[in-house]
Design an enzyme around this catalytic site. Structure first.
Site, PDB file in Angstrom:
ATOM      1  N   CYS A  15      -4.004 -13.486   1.171  1.00  8.16           N
ATOM      2  CA  CYS A  15      -3.908 -12.873   2.492  1.00  8.16           C
ATOM      3  C   CYS A  15      -2.424 -12.704   2.808  1.00  8.16           C
ATOM      4  O   CYS A  15      -1.673 -13.676   2.744  1.00  8.16           O
ATOM      5  CB  CYS A  15      -4.576 -13.779   3.533  1.00  8.16           C
ATOM      6  SG  CYS A  15      -4.320 -13.286   5.249  1.00  8.16           S
ATOM      7  N   CYS A  21      -2.535  -5.626   3.001  1.00  6.48           N
ATOM      8  CA  CYS A  21      -3.655  -6.430   3.505  1.00  6.48           C
ATOM      9  C   CYS A  21      -4.725  -6.372   2.432  1.00  6.48           C
ATOM     10  O   CYS A  21      -5.077  -5.287   1.950  1.00  6.48           O
ATOM     11  CB  CYS A  21      -4.192  -5.868   4.820  1.00  6.48           C
ATOM     12  SG  CYS A  21      -5.694  -6.713   5.410  1.00  6.48           S
TER      13      CYS A  21
END
Length: 262
Positions: A74, A183
């Protein structure tokens, strides 16, 4: 002898599965524990302290369950926690930011655009690191508040998804020759992104997997198992929606999904 045998991977939700997919391909004999904090998604709108507190619980859980290395799959969590965990943990901790930066900076691109969550973009991490490696490259950054939760909630269920995506993509200058997906959720909608960008699109997941391989090899921690490794999924939110989204992206059925409270 240390009996740690699992690779831990964590994300705010399903996004890190894009990294998991590459790791399974590169390291098929490794046992993997994937943790998605689906109850607290999205991380992109939270403060650094909030992200650190949530991530601490996950890392503690993974270490307690015999993880020999942990991948922060992440971008947002990597920015908020990587250096902290490197100081606190005695096992390898790998983030995803440097993988994307390296893929952009090592090529002769003139202009890059970066799509990410508000936290990721506002941190300036990608901009600063890319510029540090290549002062000449022009960097554009676009904060996408809605994409991550929409992908997590089931991209196809949102009638306005193309309108929302189109609005974010409209901020990418036509002079950009490369687009960095900052992302891990965004590869889930790669086909829709490709229709709106003509240049090179970079998903850092593969380079992140290679970095994990290099670290495990250097530390002599690669699995010696001859059989295919097992993958277990741990989440904090709804099991059914998570399972459905992950299976669609992986193209295969997943069996072990456990809901945990941490």
């Amino acid at each position: 002898m240390d009996k740690r045998c699992n690779i831990g991977i964590f994300d705010s939700g399903v996004g890190g599965v894009s990294v998991l997919k590459k790791i399974i391909k590169l390291l098929p004999n490794e046992d993997i524990m994937y943790f998605g904090d689906t109850k607290n998604i999205p991380y992109g709108g939270k403060t650094k302290e909030e992200i650190q507190n949530l991530s601490k619980r996950i890392v503690e859980f993974l270490i307690l369950n015999n993880c020999k290395a942990i991948v922060i799959a992440c971008n947002t969590a990597t920015i908020a926690t990587l250096e902290m965990f490197k100081k606190q943990c005695n096992i390898p901790i790998i983030g995803i930011i440097d993988a994307g930066v390296e893929m952009v900076s090592s090529n002769e691109y003139e202009e890059v655009s970066v799509l990410g969550t508000p936290f990721t973009i506002e941190s300036g991490e990608h901009l600063n690191k890319i510029k540090k490696k290549n002062k000449k490259i022009k960097v554009n950054t676009i904060a996408c508040k809605e994409l991550c939760p929409m992908i997590e909630g089931g991209w196809e269920s949102f009638e306005n998804r193309y309108e929302v995506l189109g609005e974010y993509m409209s901020h990418i200058p036509k002079t950009s020759d490369v687009l960095l997906l900052a992302c891990t959720h965004y590869p889930f909608i790669l086909n829709d992104i490709e229709k709106r960008f003509e240049g090179k699109i970079i998903d850092p997941s593969e380079e992140c997997a290679r970095e994990l391989f290099r670290v495990l090899k250097k530390e002599d921690m690669l699995s010696t198992n001859k059989e295919k490794g097992k993958v277990e999924f741990y989440i904090t939110g709804d099991k059914d929606s998570f399972k459905k989204t992950v299976e669609k992206f992986l193209g295969s059925e997943i069996k072990d999904v456990y809901k945990v409270n941490i």
